[in-house]
Write a protein that holds these residues in place. Sequence first.
Motif, PDB file in Angstrom:
ATOM      1  N   ARG A 224      42.048  47.364  32.595  1.00 36.59           N
ATOM      2  CA  ARG A 224      42.029  45.943  32.989  1.00 36.59           C
ATOM      3  C   ARG A 224      41.819  45.971  34.013  1.00 36.59           C
ATOM      4  O   ARG A 224      40.644  44.588  34.493  1.00 36.59           O
ATOM      5  N   ALA A 225      41.797  46.390  35.113  1.00 34.78           N
ATOM      6  CA  ALA A 225      41.879  45.671  36.852  1.00 34.78           C
ATOM      7  C   ALA A 225      40.363  46.813  37.064  1.00 34.78           C
ATOM      8  O   ALA A 225      39.179  45.953  37.530  1.00 34.78           O
ATOM      9  N   GLU A 226      40.326  47.783  35.947  1.00 30.60           N
ATOM     10  CA  GLU A 226      38.134  47.667  36.219  1.00 30.60           C
ATOM     11  C   GLU A 226      37.723  47.284  35.567  1.00 30.60           C
ATOM     12  O   GLU A 226      36.006  46.936  36.370  1.00 30.60           O
ATOM     13  N   ARG A 227      37.811  46.436  35.103  1.00 34.69           N
ATOM     14  CA  ARG A 227      36.793  45.023  33.810  1.00 34.69           C
ATOM     15  C   ARG A 227      36.721  44.152  34.657  1.00 34.69           C
ATOM     16  O   ARG A 227      35.851  43.474  35.461  1.00 34.69           O
ATOM     17  N   ASP A 228      38.353  43.598  35.259  1.00 36.86           N
ATOM     18  CA  ASP A 228      38.360  42.476  36.077  1.00 36.86           C
ATOM     19  C   ASP A 228      37.552  42.877  37.498  1.00 36.86           C
ATOM     20  O   ASP A 228      36.466  42.065  38.139  1.00 36.86           O
ATOM     21  N   ALA A 229      37.090  44.226  38.116  1.00 38.14           N
ATOM     22  CA  ALA A 229      37.020  44.130  39.289  1.00 38.14           C
ATOM     23  C   ALA A 229      35.150  44.338  39.353  1.00 38.14           C
ATOM     24  O   ALA A 229      34.436  43.997  39.919  1.00 38.14           O
ATOM     25  N   ALA A 230      34.300  45.088  37.690  1.00 34.22           N
ATOM     26  CA  ALA A 230      33.382  44.958  37.418  1.00 34.22           C
ATOM     27  C   ALA A 230      32.715  43.204  37.772  1.00 34.22           C
ATOM     28  O   ALA A 230      31.806  42.666  37.733  1.00 34.22           O
ATOM     29  N   ARG A 231      33.811  42.591  36.598  1.00 36.80           N
ATOM     30  CA  ARG A 231      32.726  41.252  36.563  1.00 36.80           C
ATOM     31  C   ARG A 231      32.925  40.312  38.619  1.00 36.80           C
ATOM     32  O   ARG A 231      32.343  39.677  38.031  1.00 36.80           O
TER      33      ARG A 231
END
Length: 436
Positions: free
Chosen positions: A49-56
């Motif tokens: 989830r953190a990786e997806r948020d960072a990518a977003r």
Amino acid sequence: MSTYSEERRADRVADAEQRRIDQAAAAERRAERERAADERAARLRDQKRAERDAARKARGTRLAELGASLTAGNVYRKGTLVLVGASALGSLPAQVLHFVGISPMLLPLPLAIEGAAWVMAAGVAYADERGLPGWVRWFLRLLVVAAAGFAASINYTYGVHLAGLSASDAHAAGVGLAAVTLLGPLLFEIRQWVTNLSGRSGDAEDKAARLHDRKRRRQHRAVSRLADRLVSAAPHGGLSFEDAFAHAWEIETGTSTPGMSPKLHRRAARSLAALTEAQHPRHESRWFGRRSSRALPQGRSVDAPTPSESADTSTNRSMADLRKSTRPTLPVSLPVPVVIDLPKPLKPSAVRTAAAASPRPRSVTGRVPDIARSRRPARTADQLLDEARSATADWPDRDLTAEGIRKAVHTSPAKARVLRDTLRAERTAAPDEAAA
């Protein structure tokens, strides 16, 4: 026999207790493994989830940067450089083919000619950045025009003489090659000019500061010139123009208040005196005297001042004293002007005798010059108080007024009011001391 049975029973109980303990330990180990697996899965979910948020967020940042870069200024600057590169790519091959067709040894010539135009154009930008004199920029621009014009003539000749084209097509090719050769340096020069103008214009605050500086130099030329001289006389950076202008203003006008001058200070003093006079008007009995004079044509008014008193109270006072208004410390009730109508003429009062040759004294109609005023010795406050005490010794309290004291000792209304207050205070304090 009973002992053996008891031992077997005890062994079975012990085995059952051991199995129960082993099962509990196995269940605890299994729960620990499951808990660890759940925690590991939760950490993996949180990490994903953190990786997806960072990518977003990274995508949003890139889009924001892209949107910020697509401003009018960035598009103009970068678009101009793209057009300049395109013009160089369009003009250089024709020059290379032209000179190589003459001789392969002439291959460096188009590179030198085209490079000279662009290097000189970059020199103009460098001169603008360093603030070099104007003649340097125009000399570099002249070199740019010479190099670009020579390259344009070569490209025009090459385009006109292209084989396999009609006359109109060959002419169009020659004009297009010449135009694209001149277009690159021209666009670069316009870009540099617009950049300099935008850098000098700045924001609204900078525009307001430049407008204020121009207005101040136009309206206060002498002070600005003196401030420039002070700045040039001081070491470099040792004196700012604002401090020099404030010092120059004090030198030129004599006041440290910016914008003020001796003339404005005089206007301010007159306005303040007029405001004080309007807020606290002086109540004098000269209007009562004038109305009584009109009502008594054959005699003088009861309260009309004598010429000597008028000379003492008005002509011998400065304009500042005339404008000064002193408020009495005690409330004063002024009599209402009354027009006296007498059935018979009054008995003429005694007047001073004068020589036949002496002219009749005239009332003062304006400010008398200092040289024409009659000088009399100035009396101190103590002398005036002594004279007032002697003159009003037998006066009742109701007659102890400022106007009566002024007529008795021939002084100004302001001093008469001070004497009145002092005498009243003395009379009030005398009974108290006697009672004590």
